[in-house]
Design an enzyme around this catalytic site. Structure first.
Site, PDB file in Angstrom:
ATOM      1  CG  ASP A 113      -1.262   1.761   7.392  1.00  0.00           C
ATOM      2  OD1 ASP A 113      -1.592   1.985   6.126  1.00  0.00           O
ATOM      3  OD2 ASP A 113      -1.073   2.798   7.697  1.00  0.00           O
ATOM      4  CG  ASP A 125      -1.706   0.984   1.684  1.00  0.00           C
ATOM      5  OD1 ASP A 125      -2.142   1.328   0.318  1.00  0.00           O
ATOM      6  OD2 ASP A 125      -1.877   2.210   2.601  1.00  0.00           O
ATOM      7  CG  ASP A 173      -3.747  -1.214   3.453  1.00  0.00           C
ATOM      8  OD1 ASP A 173      -4.214  -0.965   2.050  1.00  0.00           O
ATOM      9  OD2 ASP A 173      -3.164   0.046   4.657  1.00  0.00           O
TER      10      ASP A 173
END
Length: 760
Positions: A599, A397, A603
């Site tokens: 995080d 990400d 996600d």
């Protein structure tokens, strides 16, 4: 280890025991049978490689010493482990083994004085008692372990009047068993050090009294002096200091803490005096959860281990039958040299214990999981460790993973003449107070900096739309804040959105504000890459791993990040919804095992879809932490390639252990078939294989040998080493002083490549 993790209502305590009698996973069922019959034992688990038994029991019904007594009735040689034992005790072999060895050596002088030969029988009698006790316990449970097989070999050699070989078998087996136990205890010391990280006492700030950490409640203020460990997770309410968090996160550099900073138990106050308001109970601290997670991982079995255990169920019976055939068939055929065949049968019989093979996988897995945990890289299961070694694609990400998620508002404007900037900023900051996204904090801080006070109480019907933005109703107005997609949610066609992006290029994240279907404002956010990301990507590439970035941000912001990383990413996908990330992960999995690193809430679907999901433990949301298979305790992405190298080393050690255990026994049996059936060598090979497997696996506990980096970064006064022509550029990654300085870069790439437009 009588560990004080008690429940006052149920009087429960978790105790840890060293159980030397656990040789391999076949003894787990024995431990289970013993403990299930003990009143007061609520649950238990066994960690075979470290020979540890963990028991949760009611202290009113049974004490740790009574549990030890129950285990020792089954000849398991149990003892209570002191809390957090981290020192290696120097322990001699048993008196039986020492006396047996001395008598065996004296018996070798029979060539000078023949009556000394009878000392070999005395040596057998002196050393066989521990073997006999364990063998009887094994047979009464209808099992043939290595003790029973060795006892049979000793009795048979005595019957063949080969007294010296019988004594040699007893002595070598006793010594090898002692060495194996010592090695297993040494491996368990590292695990014990994790449990002893947090101090057992805390000082109440108001009274100065020292109390047990289990008695400290939430919102209690404790004091921590320089050089002391922080006892419980909390928030600093007074004072400032530098904290060493290496024990939990693996971060080498001290972290500065001031008022309202979060601190964790087991980290060390290096200087200063602070008062900490606790935010968790001792049993719920990060270090406690970390220890529990590692224990659960070490109890889990890998696919390889399950396969080997399944094969071992048939191995021992097959070998025993084969040994019986080698002994009986020559007698039936009236072969002349029966002694040779009897010795061969004993060699085959002693080889019937597959302990070395059974230990080959769990010991390596145990050491790798423990090493990873002490490095701030928590792997939840053994299967995750196996899969990690096979990963071919790693997807990241962007926000909060590759970048710092420390946004700064660079431009905030009202696009509606009827709404002034102050009012618009009040609406936005009030709504964002209810959001947990990193961008929300930047907007709130910006509002406060221009004297606009957020009022979250005036927000009604707040809603969060992952991958799009947020919504709230203020003063009868429907306010939408987010990226391009929020326009459709607001009822505005994207084709009618003014092209304001032309003035907001150069990698800035662009946000839109809608009042109903009308675009009423916009803002820019800046974010920089984390230290070490470029270096981590290069290391992954050197391992033959493909890297990708999946982000919901716009294309310009994504490509700007790629440029900062010197185009280190192989694939970049932008403007993705959470379901889009999950779909791309599915596509990657077709090409090979895939890992996702993230995080945030957005996600979670991708983390769940990936073969391995890594969540950022410090900055990550609670959902991401639960979804991930691995937790990165710090924000240092460079730990990912290090963890993958550890997984590959672990996989290699498993293969080495299997080859070692099979080849040694195979060599002994081949020697027997070609005319050299050495029973003592077979016994030594069996016990020695277990020892070699443990020692070979313990290499994983050592620090990986790494090349010395050319560039070092420090938050203290540590030296900085740069190339000679770059000495001036000591603030790599910060705002550059001049155009000339900005062209210079860190020599190792650990500071994420070009430094254009980065903010201090």
């Amino acid at each position: 280890m009588a560990e004080g993790e008690e429940s006052k209502k149920m009087n429960l305590q978790t105790s840890y025991f060293d159980v030397v009698g656990i040789c391999c996973s076949s003894e787990v069922s024995i431990v289970g049978n013993v403990l299930r019959q003990v009143d007061g034992v609520k649950e238990f688990s066994v960690i075979v490689p470290s020979r540890t038994v963990i028991v949760v029991h009611d202290t009113f019904l049974i004490s740790p010493l009574q549990i030890v007594k129950a285990l020792n009735q089954a000849r398991l040689e149990a003892s209570v482990r002191p809390y957090g034992e981290t020192s290696l005790k120097s322990q001699w072999p048993s008196p039986f083994a020492i006396v047996s060895g001395v008598l065996l050596v004296l018996s070798f002088f029979k060539y000078f004085y023949s009556p000394l030969e009878w000392l070999a029988i005395v040596a057998v009698v002196a050393g066989v008692f521990p073997i006999l006790a364990k063998a009887v316990a094994s047979v009464t449970r209808f099992r043939l372990d290595i003790n029973a097989l060795t006892l049979i070999a000793v009795i048979a050699t005595l019957c063949m009047q080969d007294f010296t070989e019988a004594a040699t078998i007893v002595f070598l087996f006793s010594v090898a068993d002692w060495l194996e136990s010592s090695a297993a205890h040494k491996a368990s010391i590292v695990m014990s050090s994790l449990m002893s990280l947090a101090p057992r006492k805390a000082v109440i700030a108001d009274t100065g009294l020292e109390v047990d950490v289990d008695e400290v409640g939430i919102n209690t203020v404790v004091s921590v002096k320089a050089g002391e460990s922080i006892p419980i997770d909390g928030v600093v309410v007074d004072g400032s200091c530098d904290v060493d968090e290496k024990t939990l996160t693996g971060e080498s550099f001290p972290v500065s803490k001031q008022r309202e900073s979060t601190v964790m138990a087991a980290t060390i106050n290096l200087n200063g005096y602070i008062k900490v308001k606790t935010t968790a109970l001792a049993r719920d601290c990060v270090v406690a959860k970390m220890t529990k997670l590692v224990e659960e991982a070490q109890k889990s079995q890998t696919k390889t281990q399950r396969f080997i255990d399944k094969c071992s169920r048939y191995y021992t019976p097959a070998v025993v039958v084969s040994a019986a055939c080698f002994a009986v068939i020559p007698v039936l055929l009236k072969v002349q040299d029966l002694s040779h065949w009897f010795h061969l049968a004993l060699v085959v019989l002693v080889s019937g214990c597959p302990c070395g093979l059974i230990l080959s996988t769990p010991v390596a897995t145990f050491c790798a999981l423990t090493k990873a945990a002490t490095s701030g890289f928590l792997i939840k299961t053994g299967d995750c460790l196996e899969t990690l070694a096979k990963i071919k694609i790693v997807a990241f990400d962007k926000t909060g993973t590759i970048t710092k998620a420390e946004f700064m508002v660079s431009d905030f404007r009202s696009l509606s003449p009827s709404i002034n900037l102050h009012k618009l900023l009040n609406w936005v900051s009030s709504i964002e107070c209810k959001s947990s996204h990193p961008m929300a904090a930047a907007l709130i801080d910006y509002a406060i900096s221009v004297s606009v006070e957020p009022k979250p109480d005036i927000v009604e019907n707040f809603q969060n739309f992952p991958g799009e933005g947020v919504y709230g109703r203020i003063d009868g107005q429907d306010i939408y804040i987010g990226n391009k997609r929020i326009a459709q949610r607001a009822g505005c066609l994207t084709d009618n959105v003014p092209d304001i992006e032309a003035t907001m290029k150069r990698g800035k994240t662009i946000g839109y504000i809608y009042m109903g279907a009308k675009l009423t404002g916009s803002f820019n956010l800046l974010d920089g890459c984390r230290y070490g990301v470029a270096q981590a990507l290069k290391e992954l590439k050197s391992l033959g791993i493909q890297t990708a970035m999946l982000t919901g941000d716009n294309q310009d912001a994504a490509m700007s990040t790629q440029e900062q990383l010197e185009n280190a990413l192989d694939i970049v996908h932008s403007e993705l919804l959470p379901q889009d990330k999950a779909r791309i992960i599915d596509d990657f999995k077709i090409q090979g095992p895939t890992m996702m690193v993230g995080d945030g809430l957005n996600d979670a679907p991708a983390l769940a879809k990936a073969d391995i999901g890594i969540s950022m433990g410090i900055s990550g949301s609670a959902l991401a932490t639960e979804t991930g298979d691995i937790i990165l305790m710090s924000n240092d992405i460079r730990k990912i390639p290090k963890g993958m190298r550890l997984a590959k080393r672990s996989h290699k050690k498993v293969i080495e252990n299997v080859v070692l255990s099979v080849s040694i026994k195979g060599a002994i049996m081949v020697l027997g078939f070609v005319g050299y059936p050495l029973v003592w060598a077979a016994v030594l090979a069996d016990a020695g294989t277990c020892l070699l497997v443990i020692l070979n696996s313990m290499i994983l506990l050592r620090d990986e040998r790494e090349a010395v980096s050319t560039c070092y970064r420090s938050s203290t006064s540590s030296p900085v080493k740069l190339e000679e022509d770059e000495v001036e550029d000591l603030e790599v990654g910060l705002l550059q002083k001049s155009e000339e300085t900005s062209k210079k870069s860190c020599c190792s790439g650990c500071c994420s490549g070009p430094k254009d437009n980065q903010q201090k």
